[in-house]
Design a protein around this motif. Structure first.
Motif, PDB file in Angstrom:
ATOM      1  N   PRO A 125     -25.589  -2.622  -7.097  1.00  0.00           N
ATOM      2  CA  PRO A 125     -25.870  -0.935  -6.852  1.00  0.00           C
ATOM      3  C   PRO A 125     -26.791  -0.124  -7.584  1.00  0.00           C
ATOM      4  O   PRO A 125     -26.959   1.169  -7.214  1.00  0.00           O
ATOM      5  CB  PRO A 125     -23.851  -0.954  -7.164  1.00  0.00           C
ATOM      6  N   CYS A 126     -26.584  -0.241  -8.532  1.00  0.00           N
ATOM      7  CA  CYS A 126     -27.755   0.833  -9.456  1.00  0.00           C
ATOM      8  C   CYS A 126     -29.859   0.498  -9.122  1.00  0.00           C
ATOM      9  O   CYS A 126     -29.803   0.364 -10.351  1.00  0.00           O
ATOM     10  CB  CYS A 126     -28.002  -0.471 -10.813  1.00  0.00           C
ATOM     11  N   SER A 127     -29.475  -0.348  -8.110  1.00  0.00           N
ATOM     12  CA  SER A 127     -31.186  -0.806  -7.773  1.00  0.00           C
ATOM     13  C   SER A 127     -32.401   0.540  -8.086  1.00  0.00           C
ATOM     14  O   SER A 127     -33.515  -0.025  -8.398  1.00  0.00           O
ATOM     15  CB  SER A 127     -31.238  -1.659  -6.431  1.00  0.00           C
ATOM     16  N   ALA A 128     -31.634   1.493  -6.956  1.00  0.00           N
ATOM     17  CA  ALA A 128     -32.667   2.760  -7.399  1.00  0.00           C
ATOM     18  C   ALA A 128     -32.682   3.570  -8.404  1.00  0.00           C
ATOM     19  O   ALA A 128     -33.106   4.566  -8.598  1.00  0.00           O
ATOM     20  CB  ALA A 128     -32.244   3.265  -6.044  1.00  0.00           C
ATOM     21  N   LEU A 129     -31.570   3.476  -9.004  1.00  0.00           N
ATOM     22  CA  LEU A 129     -31.210   4.097 -10.307  1.00  0.00           C
ATOM     23  C   LEU A 129     -32.125   3.690 -11.808  1.00  0.00           C
ATOM     24  O   LEU A 129     -32.303   3.112 -11.860  1.00  0.00           O
ATOM     25  CB  LEU A 129     -29.762   3.705 -10.720  1.00  0.00           C
ATOM     26  N   ASP A 130     -32.520   4.876 -12.293  1.00  0.00           N
ATOM     27  CA  ASP A 130     -33.058   5.221 -13.809  1.00  0.00           C
ATOM     28  C   ASP A 130     -31.986   4.280 -14.634  1.00  0.00           C
ATOM     29  O   ASP A 130     -30.707   4.385 -14.076  1.00  0.00           O
ATOM     30  CB  ASP A 130     -33.502   6.327 -13.310  1.00  0.00           C
ATOM     31  N   PRO A 131     -32.064   4.115 -15.942  1.00  0.00           N
ATOM     32  CA  PRO A 131     -31.246   3.893 -17.138  1.00  0.00           C
ATOM     33  C   PRO A 131     -29.996   5.241 -17.251  1.00  0.00           C
ATOM     34  O   PRO A 131     -29.017   4.374 -17.052  1.00  0.00           O
ATOM     35  CB  PRO A 131     -31.984   4.176 -18.000  1.00  0.00           C
ATOM     36  N   ILE A 132     -30.299   6.337 -16.831  1.00  0.00           N
ATOM     37  CA  ILE A 132     -29.782   7.172 -17.148  1.00  0.00           C
ATOM     38  C   ILE A 132     -27.988   6.546 -15.687  1.00  0.00           C
ATOM     39  O   ILE A 132     -26.799   6.940 -16.205  1.00  0.00           O
ATOM     40  CB  ILE A 132     -29.673   8.786 -16.993  1.00  0.00           C
ATOM     41  N   ALA A 133     -28.348   7.189 -14.705  1.00  0.00           N
ATOM     42  CA  ALA A 133     -27.539   7.315 -13.597  1.00  0.00           C
ATOM     43  C   ALA A 133     -27.031   5.866 -13.887  1.00  0.00           C
ATOM     44  O   ALA A 133     -25.762   5.246 -13.571  1.00  0.00           O
ATOM     45  CB  ALA A 133     -27.914   7.128 -12.426  1.00  0.00           C
ATOM     46  N   SER A 134     -27.815   4.465 -13.876  1.00  0.00           N
ATOM     47  CA  SER A 134     -26.803   3.669 -13.908  1.00  0.00           C
ATOM     48  C   SER A 134     -26.242   3.379 -14.945  1.00  0.00           C
ATOM     49  O   SER A 134     -25.257   2.026 -14.830  1.00  0.00           O
ATOM     50  CB  SER A 134     -28.397   2.125 -14.595  1.00  0.00           C
ATOM     51  N   GLN A 135     -26.111   3.729 -15.828  1.00  0.00           N
ATOM     52  CA  GLN A 135     -25.071   3.853 -17.753  1.00  0.00           C
ATOM     53  C   GLN A 135     -23.858   4.014 -16.826  1.00  0.00           C
ATOM     54  O   GLN A 135     -23.433   3.997 -16.389  1.00  0.00           O
ATOM     55  CB  GLN A 135     -25.498   4.422 -17.906  1.00  0.00           C
ATOM     56  N   ARG A 136     -24.002   5.614 -15.706  1.00  0.00           N
ATOM     57  CA  ARG A 136     -23.102   6.088 -15.335  1.00  0.00           C
ATOM     58  C   ARG A 136     -22.236   5.085 -14.412  1.00  0.00           C
ATOM     59  O   ARG A 136     -21.325   5.189 -14.683  1.00  0.00           O
ATOM     60  CB  ARG A 136     -23.266   7.176 -14.827  1.00  0.00           C
ATOM     61  N   VAL A 137     -22.816   4.874 -13.270  1.00  0.00           N
ATOM     62  CA  VAL A 137     -22.028   3.313 -12.478  1.00  0.00           C
ATOM     63  C   VAL A 137     -21.368   2.509 -13.243  1.00  0.00           C
ATOM     64  O   VAL A 137     -20.759   2.238 -12.742  1.00  0.00           O
ATOM     65  CB  VAL A 137     -23.708   3.336 -11.449  1.00  0.00           C
ATOM     66  N   GLU A 138     -22.345   1.882 -14.247  1.00  0.00           N
ATOM     67  CA  GLU A 138     -21.597   0.703 -14.852  1.00  0.00           C
ATOM     68  C   GLU A 138     -20.308   1.001 -15.543  1.00  0.00           C
ATOM     69  O   GLU A 138     -19.441   0.807 -15.615  1.00  0.00           O
ATOM     70  CB  GLU A 138     -23.064   0.695 -16.052  1.00  0.00           C
TER      71      GLU A 138
END
Ligand SMILES: Nc1ncnc2c1ncn2[C@@H]1O[C@H](COP(=O)(O)OP(=O)(O)OP(=O)(O)O)[C@@H](O)[C@H]1O
Ligand SMILES: Nc1ncnc2c1ncn2[C@@H]1O[C@H](COP(=O)(O)OP(=O)(O)OP(=O)(O)O)[C@@H](O)[C@H]1O
Ligand SMILES: [Mg+2]
Ligand SMILES: [Mg+2]
Lengths: 270, 245, 302, 302, 270
Positions: free
Chosen positions: E189-202
């Motif tokens: 789910p985080c493959s296309a996400l930068d660290p900030i968005a990634s963190q949000r999803v996590e």
């Protein structure tokens, strides 16, 4: 691998001079006032949060912007002294020639509904590699370069749509590098890749240094750090993305000038 | 290829078409190099096509008054007023027919079955002959259905219990003999049969004519001639028309 | 680095030039353009042909073509040349046919794309294609022998707008269905998967997602179908009754523009012939108008 | 956790049951199936109608329908009932029309999808749709007045296989073009972008990538077009010459199955009438056979 | 956010018992003999190199395998005591109900060609949320949960195809979680996400712990480490993917039993 034919056919000096570049979609601003120099043979990483205009920036460099409805660009991008955003390149033949020199790998892998081999050979064929054996040879080399050869060598004739996500992404990379463009625009080429495959692609990028000019969008800061000569940080404050800072990679990561940069590269990330 | 193959095009009245086709069939068998194309479209088409050379021979199912073409009598025919077989009405007077076609009589006498008036399209001499006989004006007609070919008229009447129509006796007789549910109504007390047309007692009779632009020559002449031979007459009689001799 | 901004002098421009289509490809490309041009030219020729032949009537009659007291044509201007009843007839039959056919066609396609038995899908597809192969004479005969008597039992004589619309509806069904089907097949599978993964049933996925992506196919189908319904001659000639009148119910007979041409063109001359060509021109205009509104509606839906 | 493996007893099954289509959706779903069924049933009815009417001739004549010495039909078995020349005629005209039309149609679509001037694209699309709206009588008239005399100058009389094929080709052009176009439009944009990014010119992208994804549309177009060409009556009646013969050149006149029906059904009875219905049945069989081979070819291409 | 309606409608006990699971595509083996228990309310990470069968594994858990040509499964997957690979679930209505309980987020974002809002509301509407305001509310909540709300709140009516890559991916996550399935299958789910968005999803995934059962395919080992309760490593030795090792996350990363695991998790990675 016989590189002569293709390499020769793209003769531009692959350095980019971007000044005052802006992108709008209808009345929505995606990017504004970006000025940046990209040296021939260097690797430039573009980083920044989602939606800050990274992909839009890449799209300007080979006029993919022409193909999006309501998309307009301002400013100019000089390649080999010619403004490629000028009207001369609006003509399909000119645009095609430009894209031949400036290859692109999309964020979302988009293999053609052809067989795995044909996916790569199509471009070669269309660009004048008439010898079948030579095409197959180049395709093999490209597949090996992205580390896909072992996985697919027994099913080259199967449709590429049956590949796994990461395999598709590597196929798309192979498809682009098989044409040996002078400049390679890569939009998150490792997003669907696990560490091993990722490393292989990074290695490939590093190998290209000097011979090709690479612009790499990545959300993996560590990757930018490892492979890029210079890094640019884009940011969207809510009304269109901007270039916050561009510098030699080590400088940007270790001595960021801007506060935002500092926060972003120092933030909690892998 | 067959360079000496000859073609004859015959167009016009759908009343004459079956006769022409049958004649053509035998004629072709006798002359293997000849091909004959028979097309319908109404007498007016026959006249127009013969005039401007689109057809070698035109078929016109009425007396020809035009003087710029050459008419050759082929046979005589009558117009029969037809109704559905299940219709109890046995006969209609001329006045009743006129009333029906004017829309003044909307139900069959003696029942509440509504009448569907089947009328022929303009340019068909069957229509012209009919209108002339009953002294009707085209604009007075209140039709429910307008048909082109005879066969369409017969099928329409056969499919509608309350319908009335008029077609060539030949076509009508042929159909009713072949189990199509229609019946021929007598006119002025005379039953609609070929015999009554032949002996002149049937009031609504007409001529069937070939028309050509000039005096027929060559193949056209041969074909027209063929219709008057015994074989030809036999064919004409077989289709319920009255041959000239 | 060469700093000249003249395109011609740059190496990139050279590359561009050397990459413009060449050899057999250039020929193929030219051929494609030529073919496209040819098709357009032929279309213009036909329209021009119809327009030229119409000229006489339009000049001599003008608005009388819509305001005369009826259709009692003649070779000169003394006749009556009102085409309005025929226009109304054509429109009514075609639109009614479309109203019947479109839902059934779309339903068929929904069925095909949401059915889980592959053999049934294939059989159904073949059946629709088979329907496309039934010649119009056969449809006409079927209408005359089966549909008209059936409707005649409801209200004599049966030859009517409804009869024509029913037969035409069946005739244009495969056109719409095949177009919608082929557009649906070009929709990428991932959209379908995305919908199914949300727990939607297959037929809801087709209805709510795939059909949306394929709407250009449905619109194209409707356009082709309408064109065919408006232009069909044999069938309407056989089952519509051909009476020139402004109908007040769909059980009444009417004459369409095409039937009028077919009935009278064979012998018409002078002004009558020219007026018949005006009918042809009007038909083309009707189609253009209907296409235009189909696209407007399509945009609304998009 | 409930360890029973019986589906009915599990909570998941309850969920499943509660989520099967309900309320108006269930009705809609039923309606869709009903419509699909209706379409199939009507098709069967027509085919059955034709088959029943053909029965008499098939029983009485059998193979004579293909081996008799010619087409000299009569109400009883004394006539000659060879349908072969008409079958050959129908096939020749339709296939020739297809051979002319398919490349032009595909070229038109290639043009539309690779042209960079949006106004030209829209204009061209509208033109093709317009062509779809020209009624067959008008095509027939045009053929009779323009094409036949033109061909007649080459070799008299002009009414010929070629004349029919030319007019039919123009008539089925929009069908094929619109189908291919709508299938192409449903192809996701990312494939197109992928091709363009490799430096291919737009028209090569359409030719090599998009068309591949949209091939089901081209095949469907070809099928519809063939069906229409085989089933068309007015045009062939007007321009093909209607001579019953096995042609030796495309400049010779022929009679098609549909023309035969239209010409003779108007007065035919008995065996002749039944034999004409056999023509109808044969037409349907021809279409089925051609569809089948189109799909086979399509698979080969895939 | 009113969770009652939807949460109630999916009543299964969200624990998965997978035994002897295999997947083949035609005669190509993608996965073989996987046995694994997934506890209700836990987060399980699946890691492994590209093409080792991770996506195929997920596809079995909600029968997406039915929808791929020539795809066959062996073994069984018990959800709430019922074998969901059994024939009973082949029926479209049953399969739909299953997928309603077992939501999936694809590796390649696939927004519908609808507006941004409709992308989320479609599923809600189809699953019986008839009130328009309620749908909009739930959509808003889902968009906020994935951190997309700020970026798109002013353009909810625009087509979702104009979103950037990362935005599309988050939209697809929002689309799935808006339906509140009991089990959530997330393919990178985080493959296309930068660290900030990634963190949000996590963060979102972590929030789901306890209430939802999550199976997460990730190529970001650090991410697996951060969020997963247990981690499974798949590997493809060339003839079909296999489960190499499954263990509590900290155990797998710190005391791997297998040599491959040790090499993979210890390898050079971000
Ligand atoms: N075709 C389009 N029409 C309208 N807006 C668009 C379009 N494409 C992109 N945008 C918007 O422009 C902005 C920049 O998009 P872009 O794709 O360049 O972002 P990005 O930096 O690549 O993001 P990501 O990391 O998520 O891929 C985003 O807000 C996006 O929603
Ligand atoms: N539809 C299909 N037909 C044939 N082979 C397939 C199909 N889908 C996947 N495969 C093959 O099965 C294997 C496993 O695929 P899968 O998608 O499960 O891998 P993955 O672990 O998700 O990889 P990635 O990390 O690259 O997404 C791969 O070799 C792939 O090429
Ligand atoms: Mg992007
Ligand atoms: Mg995967």
């Amino acid at each position: 691998m016989n590189k002569a034919i293709l390499a020769e056919s793209c003769e531009c000096e692959p350095a980019l001079q971007i000044s005052g570049l802006g992108v709008t979609y209808g009345n929505q601003i995606a990017l504004k006032d970006v000025s940046l120099t990209i040296e021939a043979g260097s690797i430039t990483a573009i980083i920044g949060p989602s939606g800050c205009g990274k992909s839009s920036f890449l799209a300007c460099l080979n006029r993919m912007t022409d193909l999006t409805a309501h998309c307009a660009t301002t400013g100019n991008v000089e390649l080999d002294g010619v403004d490629i955003l000028g009207d001369a390149f609006r003509k399909p033949a000119q645009a095609a020639a430009l894209r031949r020199c400036v290859g692109m790998i999309f964020q979302k892998p988009n293999p053609f509904p052809l067989s795995i081999a044909e996916n790569i050979e199509l471009g070669l064929k269309e660009h004048g590699v008439t010898d079948k054996a030579e095409r197959r040879e180049k395709a093999t080399a490209a597949l090996q370069a992205v580390g896909l050869w072992e996985e697919v060598q027994h099913r080259l004739g199967e449709t590429a749509l049956t590949l796994s996500g990461g395999q598709q992404q590597r196929l798309c990379i192979a498809r682009a590098i098989a044409l040996e463009p002078k400049i390679l625009l890569m939009d998150e080429p490792c997003s669907a890749l696990d560490p091993i495959a990722s490393q292989r692609v990074e290695q490939l990028i590093a190998e290209l240094r000097g011979r090709y000019t690479v612009v790499l969008v990545t959300h993996n800061l560590a990757q930018a750090r490892r492979v890029a000569d210079q890094t640019a940080l884009f940011w969207n404050h809510g009304n269109g993305g901007e270039l916050v800072e561009v510098a030699a990679t080590s400088l940007l990561f270790n001595q960021p000038r801007e506060a935002i940069t500092k926060a972003y590269v120092g933030g909690e990330c892998c | 290829s067959q360079p000496d193959r000859q073609q004859l095009t015959i167009t016009g009245s759908s009343t004459i078409a079956p006769v022409a086709s049958e004649l053509a069939r035998i004629f072709e068998q006798m002359n293997p190099d000849v091909r004959i194309d028979v097309q319908t479209g109404g007498s007016s088409r026959g006249l127009a096509d013969a005039r401007n050379g689109l057809a070698d021979i035109g078929m016109v199912s009425k007396a020809v008054k035009e003087t710029d073409v050459v008419a050759t009598l082929l046979a005589r025919d009558g117009l029969a007023v037809i109704a559905h077989k299940s219709n109890p009405v046995a006969a209609l007077s001329s006045t009743q027919i006129v009333q029906i076609y004017r829309g003044e009589l909307e139900q069959w006498p003696g029942s509440n079955l509504p009448i569907s008036v089947v009328h022929k399209a303009d340019g068909r001499s069957t229509q012209e002959v009919f209108l002339k006989h009953f002294k009707l004006q085209p604009r007075e007609i209140k039709a429910s259905v307008i048909v082109g070919d005879n066969e369409q008229g017969i099928k329409t009447v056969a499919g509608t219990p309350g319908a009335i129509g008029y077609v060539s006796i030949g076509a009508a007789q042929y159909s009713s003999d072949n189990d199509v549910p229609i019946k021929l109504l007598p006119l002025g007390g005379v039953t609609a049969t070929v015999e009554n047309v032949q002996n002149g007692s049937y009031p609504l009779a007409r001529e069937l004519n070939w028309v050509t632009r000039d005096m027929p020559t060559g193949l056209a002449a041969e074909f027209i001639e063929f219709a008057t031979t015994n074989t030809g007459s036999e064919i004409i009689r077989g289709l319920y028309f009255v041959p000239v001799n | 680095m060469n700093n000249s901004t003249s395109l011609a002098s740059s190496a990139l421009a050279n590359t561009a030039l050397r990459h413009s289509p060449k050899g057999h490809d250039r020929w193929l490309f030219l051929l494609v353009r030529l073919c496209a041009l040819l098709a357009a030219a032929l279309l213009l020729l036909i329209v021009a042909f119809v327009a030229t032949e119409s000229g006489q009537a339009i000049q001599a009659l003008g608005a009388r073509l819509f305001t005369d007291s009826g259709w009692f044509p003649g070779a000169d201007a003394s006749g009556q040349f009102n085409l309005t009843p025929m226009i109304v007839g054509s429109l009514l039959v075609a639109l009614l046919a479309m109203a019947i056919s479109l839902p059934i066609a779309v339903a068929s396609v929904l069925f095909v794309h949401s059915c889980s038995q592959p053999w049934l899908v294939i059989a159904y597809r073949r059946a629709i294609e088979l329907l496309a192969g039934i010649p119009s004479v056969v449809f006409g005969l079927w209408g005359l022998v089966v549909i008209v008597p059936l409707l005649g039992q409801l209200q004599a004589p049966g030859t009517s707008i409804l009869a024509g619309a029913l037969v035409l509806a069946l005739m244009i069904l495969p056109t719409i269905a095949l177009l919608a089907d082929s557009a649906l097949r070009a929709v990428p599978n991932e959209l379908r998967l995305g919908g199914l993964a949300l727990g939607l049933s297959p037929w809801r996925v087709v209805l709510r997602i795939q059909l949306l992506q394929a709407r250009s196919g449905v619109i194209a189908g409707a356009i082709l179908g309408l064109g065919r319904a408006l232009g069909e001659t044999m069938v309407v000639l056989m089952v519509c009754g051909n009476v020139v009148q402004l109908p007040t119910s769909i059980m009444q007979p009417i004459r369409t523009l095409t039937a009028n041409i077919a009935l009278e063109m064979a012998y018409a001359g002078g002004l009558q012939r020219s007026a018949l060509f005006v009918s042809g021109l009007l038909l083309i205009a009707l189609v253009v108008a209907l296409i235009w509104s189909a696209h407007r509606m399509g945009r609304g839906y998009a």
